[in-house]
Design a protein around this motif. Structure first.
Motif, PDB file in Angstrom:
ATOM      1  N   PHE A 397      19.234  39.282   3.149  1.00 24.94           N
ATOM      2  CA  PHE A 397      19.655  39.375   1.740  1.00 24.94           C
ATOM      3  C   PHE A 397      19.944  40.974   1.501  1.00 24.94           C
ATOM      4  CE2 PHE A 397      19.950  39.039  -2.647  1.00 24.94           C
ATOM      5  CZ  PHE A 397      19.484  40.360  -3.295  1.00 24.94           C
ATOM      6  N   PHE A 400      23.308  41.601   3.004  1.00 19.97           N
ATOM      7  CA  PHE A 400      24.243  41.076   2.093  1.00 19.97           C
ATOM      8  C   PHE A 400      24.844  41.966   1.044  1.00 19.97           C
ATOM      9  CE2 PHE A 400      26.792  38.252  -0.294  1.00 19.97           C
ATOM     10  CZ  PHE A 400      26.647  38.469  -1.457  1.00 19.97           C
ATOM     11  N   THR A 401      23.639  42.669   0.687  1.00 18.59           N
ATOM     12  CA  THR A 401      23.883  43.621  -0.403  1.00 18.59           C
ATOM     13  C   THR A 401      24.617  45.002  -0.126  1.00 18.59           C
ATOM     14  OG1 THR A 401      21.856  44.924  -0.258  1.00 18.59           O
ATOM     15  CG2 THR A 401      21.941  42.922  -1.655  1.00 18.59           C
ATOM     16  N   ILE A 562      24.994  30.952  -0.934  1.00 19.43           N
ATOM     17  CA  ILE A 562      24.955  31.664  -2.551  1.00 19.43           C
ATOM     18  C   ILE A 562      25.242  30.735  -3.396  1.00 19.43           C
ATOM     19  CG2 ILE A 562      25.620  33.719  -1.498  1.00 19.43           C
ATOM     20  CD1 ILE A 562      28.274  33.351  -2.699  1.00 19.43           C
TER      21      ILE A 562
ATOM     22  N   ASN B  49      20.089  37.745  -9.365  1.00 18.79           N
ATOM     23  CA  ASN B  49      21.096  37.548  -8.031  1.00 18.79           C
ATOM     24  C   ASN B  49      22.551  37.378  -8.761  1.00 18.79           C
ATOM     25  OD1 ASN B  49      19.204  37.658  -6.022  1.00 18.79           O
ATOM     26  ND2 ASN B  49      18.821  35.451  -6.244  1.00 18.79           N
ATOM     27  N   VAL B  52      23.843  40.982  -9.061  1.00 20.90           N
ATOM     28  CA  VAL B  52      24.457  41.650  -7.714  1.00 20.90           C
ATOM     29  C   VAL B  52      25.359  40.933  -7.058  1.00 20.90           C
ATOM     30  CG1 VAL B  52      21.894  42.900  -7.505  1.00 20.90           C
ATOM     31  CG2 VAL B  52      22.601  40.708  -6.214  1.00 20.90           C
ATOM     32  N   GLY B  53      25.684  39.821  -7.654  1.00 24.40           N
ATOM     33  CA  GLY B  53      26.882  38.908  -6.936  1.00 24.40           C
ATOM     34  C   GLY B  53      26.373  38.101  -5.944  1.00 24.40           C
ATOM     35  N   PHE B  54      24.902  37.885  -5.716  1.00 18.28           N
ATOM     36  CA  PHE B  54      24.711  37.139  -4.678  1.00 18.28           C
ATOM     37  C   PHE B  54      24.949  35.727  -4.832  1.00 18.28           C
ATOM     38  CE2 PHE B  54      22.466  36.598  -0.653  1.00 18.28           C
ATOM     39  CZ  PHE B  54      21.551  35.892  -0.684  1.00 18.28           C
TER      40      PHE B  54
END
Lengths: 653, 364
Positions: A397, A400-401, A562, B49, B52-54
């Protein structure tokens, strides 16, 4: 670039610090390599257990058995029955069972069949067994064939020699026949020309003539005497100075007189004798005429017989011609036999297996396949595991950020896998070189290039697997399966030629096959670039396709990750109230199929919240959706199971 | 005037046919600590989520104000989180519910790694790392593997990883989950420290009492919907007019104290709780009730040990909101109306069907 290096460094650290990873991914293949290397590092053939059953130990049987026993790699054991021998094969204690026939001997009108029992399920080994044992049997069989052939050739040679002699005899005989025929013809001619006509002896003439002769002789005598007398007279008349000469002459004249007288007397005697002879001759002539008659008759018979003889002789000549022709033909045929060596007849074609390469160790032959096999499994498993470890790790995760492109991670995974693979390969090659004396050829450039391309390709395949699947177990299973498919569609386990045509075609495009065969060409046969450029082209093509697939699947997996199957169209509030059934769990039921699905998941307790004595929410919803017939049936249901059955039945219609 | 950094407009999210977020609208302002509270499964993590665009929402959009314009309050240039995701990532840091770092890397290695992924210069990275190690009280553990850290240290490391690039916005999802009160306290102190540096913080938690004192504004989620948004006091005011009188006495005969005869005063009392060790009275008129209570205490010879008048806690308000009788009643009424409507319709249909079948029989 900095990010890539950092990520690669991180991956390596994680690999090193994970005991499972080290064991499975790094040491595992090394161990396998060592074990396989030791196993295959054997220049000699395998030991074979050969069982045999021989009802009778004939000389020929013993000869074969001795030939088998002479090979130290064979353990030859006798069994009493065929069943006991084949049982040993089934139990794995024997590799082959040979059944010798009874009365095993070479004779006319007898076929001697030696039966081999083998375990066909050992498909990767059985051909070697059959070949090894058969070659021994064949060798002995050839030896016997050689002896017999030798005998045959000798007999033919002898026959040829006799034939030649006979031919000469025939020629001579023919010539003699010709002569005989000629002679007979001459005889016949002569016999034919014989004048066997009777002749008569006309003695009258002879008498007359003899009388004339007598007369003449008398005349001659008288004349002679007259001459002599005249001479004497002359002499008397003539005075000769030389009296001696005269004497002599006189003597001579006397002599001549005597001679004439004698001669005349003799002549007369002769004539007389002649007359008597003539008489006798006449008698003889008569006799002769008689004989001539006989001869004539005999001559006719003889001529006839000569004619018959000539006919027979002609026939004999014809037969002799024919015999000569046959003998000549036979000789010609015998001469036409170009191969007269028993060795050449028994073994007209000998095969000598010469290695294309000077390397004679089994390990050297199989080394390219092993190397690529290790690359396949390590690359696929390592790269797929790197990706799934990353996907399932806590840090996924956070990665990804960060503002790091997916391509950076992809490249980093790729480079990590390449790096580890190369390290492992260096280690494997060093170990193999020092301990197993196996190595790669001096064609280092192509070897390195091929190895690198192979690692890249199979790493990419592993990455596809890693991105495609979602769990560690699935990835592991898929990696092993893919590797196994590559392995089985190659020559390493079973010959590709044993497979169906369609599979063979596929197998030729198997990247493992292409890579291993190319490495073999490079390392064992020192292939040049023109020989291997197509193979490299294929591998490069696969890499390009693989890269595209990696990018697509990575993108799809990310989207899937996602989005987690989002509902495509969210409903408006009004729709929710009017058309759809909202369950207490918050789930919206839009159609009967969805209701059925929810009912199956629902507990009975939850069901009782919707269906009581006074209400049935499902029925009401169906009525609202104008499904009255179904609503009626559902309204009659008191339990969840009944409602499910009704909906299922309605769904089937 | 507060400058929003996030604008959430009509965002809804569903998994399969389960609606997790339903028409969410809110704004998060720069420099504030914004709390998202709700029960488990209310959609807090999903909302974060999406922020943040997840995750991608099914409807609506999430806008953020671009980093370099954050300083320019007059520039209202917002961009979608999904279309400018890479830009967003540079300005936010997130610590999710489960720690997100590599167990087999040390504290330093984790920070350096993630810092590199943010593209920080080596010197900046080193400086940030040292600052964060000090800030998060991770001194001495720099070279320890993350898996060998205690729970609290792991959480601090997680937050440090989220802060390594000095983000403008920090998203925290249940930062104190599974931590003991001391550690929780420590984390909240850290959050305040971070906020004081100018970082906007969005955090989700169900430790409502703690958020009450921490957050500038909160939003309450229930079943995917926003029930309320505002400062804690605003929410308390909106959902509860009552105050609480907490009374602790000796000998503590609370049943006697609670027995108030005056009906007028009783009308003002919403609830009396005898909690054993103290008495809690919910009332909209605390002064009146206090007067009565003093009389009672005097009458029954009770000595005051502790007395305080407070507004209900956020916990209590939350419970009130999520399980309010009024809500239940309203809901039940709504349901009842709907059911009555449906039942009438069903009856009508049944009658119609019955009549039809009778007609058909007659025809036959």
């Amino acid at each position: 670039m900095k990010k890539i290096i950092k990520i690669v460094g991180k991956n390596l650290k994680l690999l090193m610090r994970s005991k499972t990873s080290i064991l499975v991914v790094i040491f595992g293949p090394l161990l396998i390599m060592l074990l396989v290397g030791f196993a295959f590092n054997n220049p000699t053939a395998s030991k074979l257990n050969i069982g045999y059953v021989a009802p009778e130990k004939t000389n020929l049987t013993n000869e074969f058995l001795n030939a088998l026993k002479s090979n130290t790699n064979f353990a030859v054991i006798e069994y009493v029955t065929t069943e006991s021998c084949t049982d040993m094969i089934e139990q794995g204690n024997a590799h082959v069972c040979i059944i010798f026939p009874k009365d095993f001997a070479i004779s006319n009108n007898k076929t001697n069949e030696i039966v081999f029992y083998v375990d066909q399920s050992r498909t990767n080994f059985i051909y070697a067994v059959i070949e090894t044992v058969s070659s021994k049997i064949d060798f002995t069989s050839n030896k016997l064939s050689y002896q017999m052939t030798n005998d045959l050739i000798s007999t033919i040679e002898s026959a040829k020699k006799t034939n030649s002699e006979n031919l000469l005899r025939i020629i001579k005989l023919k010539a003699a026949t010709d002569d005989l025929t000629k002679t007979l013809t001459d005889m016949q001619t002569k016999l034919g020309s014989l004048d066997l006509n009777k002749s008569s002896l006309s003695t009258g003439n002879a008498d007359t003539q003899l009388t004339a002769v007598e007369t003449d002789v008398a005349a001659l005598k008288s004349k002679g005497l007259a001459i002599i007398s005249a001479s004497e007279d002359f002499l008397d008349d003539v005075t000769v100075d030389n009296s001696s000469r005269q004497n002599v002459f006189e003597d001579e004249l006397e002599t001549y007189r005597a001679q004439i007288t004698n001669q005349s007397n003799k002549t007369n005697a002769d004539v007389a004798a002649l007359k008597s002879s003539i008489a006798a001759m006449s008698t003889d002539v008569d006799k002769l005429n008689k004989k001539l008659d006989t001869v004539k008759t005999t001559t006719a018979d003889t001529t006839t017989k000569i004619t018959a003889m000539k006919t027979n002789l002609a026939e004999i000549k014809t037969n002799l011609e024919s015999m000569k022709s046959s003998v000549e033909t036979l000789n010609a045929q015998i001469n036409a036999i170009k191969v007269t060596s028993a060795e050449s007849i028994v073994n007209p074609i000998t095969t000598t297996i010469k290695p294309v390469s000077t390397k004679s160790n089994n390990l050297n032959f199989i080394f390219p396949y092993l190397i690529i096999l290790i690359i396949v499994f390590i690359s696929i498993m390592l790269s797929s595991n790197l990706i799934i470890m990353e996907k399932t790790s806590k840090a996924y995760f956070r990665n990804f950020t960060t503002p790091t492109k997916d391509l950076t991670f992809i490249i980093s995974t790729f480079l990590t896998s390449i790096f580890v693979n190369i390290l492992q390969l260096i280690l494997i090659l060093l170990l193999a070189y020092y301990f197993l004396e196996a190595g790669l050829s001096t064609n280092i450039g192509f070897t390195v290039l091929l190895i690198f391309v192979s690692i890249a390709l199979f790493t990419i395949i592993g990455m596809i697997i890693g991105y495609f699947f979602k769990s560690q177990e699935a990835v592991t299973m898929a990696s092993i399966s893919v590797g196994s498919v590559f392995l089985f569609l190659s020559n390493l386990v079973l010959p590709v030629e044993n497979m169906s045509l369609a599979v063979q075609k596929i197998a030729h495009y198997n990247p493992y096959v292409i890579a291993s065969e190319t490495l073999k060409k490079i390392t064992i046969f020192n292939a040049k670039w023109p020989d291997i450029q197509m193979d490299f082209a294929f591998l490069a093509g696969y890499i390009i396709i693989g890269i595209i697939l990696v990018l697509i699947i990575q993108k799809m997996s990310k989207i899937q990750y996602i989005s987690k199957k989002p509902m495509k169209h969210l409903l408006k509030k009004d729709d929710i109230v009017d058309k759809y059934l909202k369950l207490n769990s918050g789930v919206l039921v839009r159609y009967e199929a969805e209701l059925l699905e929810e009912l199956k998941k629902m507990s009975d307790t939850s069901f009782n919240e919707y269906v009581t004595k006074t209400k049935n929410d499902f029925e009401s919803w169906l009525i609202l959706n104008n499904r009255n017939a179904l609503a009626k049936k559902v309204g009659e249901c008191k339990t969840r199971e009944e409602t499910i059955k009704v909906l299922e039945k309605s769904g089937k219609k | 005037m507060a400058t929003p950094v996030f604008k959430v407009k009509e965002v809804s999210k569903a998994y399969d046919r389960r609606i997790v977020l339903d028409d969410i609208n809110l704004e998060i302002n720069a420099g504030e600590i914004f709390g998202i509270i709700g029960a488990s499964g209310s959609g807090k993590t999903t909302l974060l989520n999406i922020l943040v665009g997840f995750l991608k929402s099914n409807t609506g959009e999430v806008l953020f104000r671009r980093e370099h314009l954050l300083e320019h309050k007059d520039s209202q240039i917002f961009r979608s989180v999904h279309s400018h995701h890479e830009e967003l990532k540079k300005v936010i840091g997130m610590a999710s519910q489960t720690s997100s770092f590599y167990d087999n890397l040390s504290v330093k290695e984790n920070l350096l790694y993630f810092g590199t992924l943010y593209g920080l210069h080596r010197d900046t990275l080193k400086s940030n790392m040292i600052t964060l190690i000090n800030l998060m009280d991770l001194q001495g553990a720099e070279n320890r593997l993350a898996k060998n850290l205690s729970g609290g240290m792991q959480r601090r490391l997680d937050i440090a990883c989220a802060l390594i690039h000095d983000p403008k916005i920090l998203i925290l999802d249940e930062p104190t989950a599974d931590l003991d009160p001391l550690l929780r306290n420590h984390i909240w102190r850290l959050v305040r420290k971070i906020n004081k540096r100018g970082t906007t913080i969005v955090l989700a938690s169900h430790h409502l009492t703690e958020l009450e004192n921490l957050c500038s504004r909160i939003t309450i989620l229930k079943e995917g919907k926003i029930l309320a948004t505002g400062t804690p006091n605003e929410i308390k005011e909106r959902f509860s007019k009552h105050e609480e009188i907490h009374l602790e006495t000796f000998p503590g005969n609370y049943n006697l104290i609670a027995d108030i005869e005056d009906k007028d005063i009783m009308k003002e009392i919403a609830q009396i709780e005898d909690r054993g060790t103290k008495l809690v009275i919910h009332t909209s008129k605390p002064e009146l009730v206090l007067q009565e209570l003093m009389k009672k205490l005097d009458k029954h010879k009770e000595t005051i040990i502790d007395l305080k008048v407070t507004k209900p806690t956020l916990d209590e308000i939350f419970i009130l909101i999520t399980e309010s009788a009024k809500d239940k009643e309203e809901e039940a009424e709504d349901d009842k109306e709907l059911m009555e409507e449906k039942t009438k319709l069903v009856e009508k249909m049944r009658k119609g069907a019955k009549k039809k079948s009778e007609d058909e029989k007659e025809e036959k």
